[in-house]
Design a protein around this motif. Structure first.
Motif, short mmCIF file in Angstrom:
data_model
loop_
_atom_site.label_atom_id
_atom_site.label_comp_id
_atom_site.label_asym_id
_atom_site.label_seq_id
_atom_site.Cartn_x
_atom_site.Cartn_y
_atom_site.Cartn_z
N LYS A 2 -8.37 -1.90 -4.34
CA LYS A 2 -8.41 -1.06 -5.52
C LYS A 2 -7.32 -1.46 -6.48
O LYS A 2 -6.18 -1.65 -6.11
N THR A 4 -5.57 -0.23 -10.15
CA THR A 4 -5.49 0.87 -11.10
C THR A 4 -4.49 0.53 -12.17
O THR A 4 -3.38 0.10 -11.87
N ASN A 23 -3.01 0.18 3.22
CA ASN A 23 -3.55 1.23 4.08
C ASN A 23 -4.00 0.60 5.39
O ASN A 23 -4.93 -0.19 5.42
N THR A 28 -7.30 8.02 4.16
CA THR A 28 -7.29 7.83 2.71
C THR A 28 -6.44 8.88 2.00
O THR A 28 -5.69 8.56 1.08
N ASP A 29 -6.55 10.14 2.43
CA ASP A 29 -5.81 11.21 1.77
C ASP A 29 -4.30 10.98 1.89
O ASP A 29 -3.56 11.11 0.91
N GLU A 32 -3.26 7.96 -0.28
CA GLU A 32 -3.22 8.27 -1.72
C GLU A 32 -2.05 9.18 -2.06
O GLU A 32 -1.44 9.05 -3.12
N ARG A 33 -1.73 10.11 -1.16
CA ARG A 33 -0.58 10.98 -1.37
C ARG A 33 0.70 10.15 -1.42
O ARG A 33 1.56 10.37 -2.28
N THR A 54 -3.92 -1.97 -4.31
CA THR A 54 -3.91 -1.54 -2.92
C THR A 54 -4.75 -2.48 -2.07
O THR A 54 -5.65 -3.15 -2.56
#
Length: 446
Positions: A2, A4, A23, A28-29, A32-33, A54
């Protein structure tokens, strides 16, 4: 994978950064946090985030952490956005840093190094500066090979970002000089710790309750302290308020203030450094004497940003950090700050609107700048502090006038009767007072 891109705001930044995350566990949560927090940490160092990349791998690449293909993507992003530094979400090994800097031809920093730089920038007192410098040198020591002599303890306005704020004098980064400087810092910190222990002993002997504000960084601890100082502080406001800013690690220095609300017992309130996920072990170790203020408190106020979707995670991090510094058994009140923002959001969505302030058991929902919230918090604090008090009768000789004044200031007295042989009090005594003045106790009621 990804990519961004973040548009820069009109704010002026000292540098531009590309963020990189890996990762490895498919959560995922949580990932992302962590990346969102890395962005806020970067901004806290006054660095603009121009691009985020990422990668997902079963495990970190031993040589470059993210793999050679991803390194080429990062290099292209650095050139495209003219970035000054690449910041990685996790801690990198010295070999990975050397390989990445060689491949990317720019500075590479990991999460630990980033947090160290924020602490170096924000440290104001002599103690915190010594603590940060020690942690920085401890971090640099295994990373000397390949750094050359371009690094120094004072980066000034140019040079590598990771050199800024570590001290006043130039320091050649060879192992012998660093180890010598670390030995000097240990001796200085031992002296500062003795001073802190002396000050702490004086506070403990004052018989005033000691209460510490703890919690995740940027939850509102300093705001609560300042609001209480402005309402009930017993000293000059200009000298006693602390820095209050909406950013991670706005304040690092421990502050102790006397709060004296009318119709309530005065107490000492301590503001401590905020916690964060994966707080570098070197910082925890270096700041141990500062963090341990919480260990000696009669009560902890764990301040929680209730408007943050990740507040439960922040509570868990705080719990783990308190246990690590030996403060896990101190009584706690959970202060859910910014509850007014949640209330407003519920009103806008036509949901069941929560009441602010609202307290139940060891939890209270407040707005840090609202007087009703702070008064409700003080009421709950007194209730919590008196849970284990002993109701008893005391007989003080008339010669103990100073002790009578102290008890009037510090304890809840239900009845005072002047008898021929002295002053009889029906009084609630906490454990410290009971053990100190039990010779005057004539009857324990409960």
């Amino acid at each position: 994978m990804k990519n961004t891109y973040y548009e820069n705001s009109q704010e002026e930044y000292s540098a531009k950064a590309v963020l990189v995350g890996l990762n490895t566990d498919n959560d995922t949560d949580a990932f992302e946090r962590s990346m969102a927090e890395l962005k806020e940490l970067t901004k806290a160092l006054d660095i603009a985030v121009v691009n985020t990349l990422t990668q997902a791998l079963p495990s970190p690449d031993r040589s470059t952490y993210i793999g050679s293909g991803k390194v080429e993507e990062v290099k292209a992003a650095v050139e495209m956005f003219d970035a000054d530094v690449v910041i990685f979400e996790d801690t990198l090994s010295p070999m990975q840093v050397r390989n990445l800097e060689k491949a990317l031809d720019t500075e590479v920093m990991d999460r630990t190094g980033l947090i160290l730089q924020i602490f170096a920038k924000r440290a104001k007192t002599r103690e915190s500066r010594l603590q940060v410098e020690y942690a920085q040198l401890q971090y640099m020591l295994p990373r000397l090979v390949g750094m050359g002599t371009s690094l120094s303890r004072q980066g000034g306005g140019s040079g590598r970002l990771s050199n800024k704020g570590a001290g006043e004098k130039k320091l050649e980064l060879d192992r012998r000089r660093i180890e010598h400087r670390m030995a000097e810092l240990r001796r200085e910190l031992e002296g500062v710790e003795k001073e802190r222990n002396t000050q702490r002993s004086k506070r403990l002997n004052s018989k005033l309750h000691s209460i510490s504000l703890v919690g995740y960084t940027n939850a509102g601890k300093s705001t609560i302290l300042n609001s209480l100082i402005k309402l009930y502080g017993s000293d000059s406001l200009e000298e006693k308020t602390v820095l209050e800013k909406n950013m991670l690690f706005a304040t690092l220095d421990t502050s102790v203030r006397k709060i004296a609300p009318p119709s309530h017992k005065p107490f000492l309130l301590t503001d401590t450094v905020g916690f964060i996920s994966n707080l570098p072990h070197g910082l925890v170790k270096a700041f141990r004497s500062t963090l341990e203020e919480a260990k000696y408190a009669d009560l902890l106020l764990q301040v929680i940003d209730f408007s943050d979707p990740e507040y439960r995670h922040h509570m868990e991090v705080t719990k783990e950090t308190l246990a690590e510094i030996g403060a896990g058994d101190v009584p706690v009140i959970y202060v859910f700050n910014k509850s007014d923002m949640v209330q407003k959001e519920q009103e806008e969505n036509n949901q069941l609107v929560m009441e602010v302030p609202r307290s139940m058991d060891d939890r209270i929902y407040v707005c840090a700048k609202d007087k009703d919230s702070l008064d409700a918090l003080i009421e709950l604090m007194e209730k919590k502090l008196s849970e284990n008090d002993t109701l008893c009768k005391m007989l003080l000789p008339y010669s103990e006038g100073s002790l009578l004044n102290l008890l009037n200031e510090s304890c809840k007295i239900e009845n005072t009767e002047y008898l021929p042989e002295g002053v009889e009090l029906k009084i609630y005594l906490n454990a410290k007072f009971y053990s100190t003045y039990q010779d005057y106790v004539t009857e324990v009621i409960h």
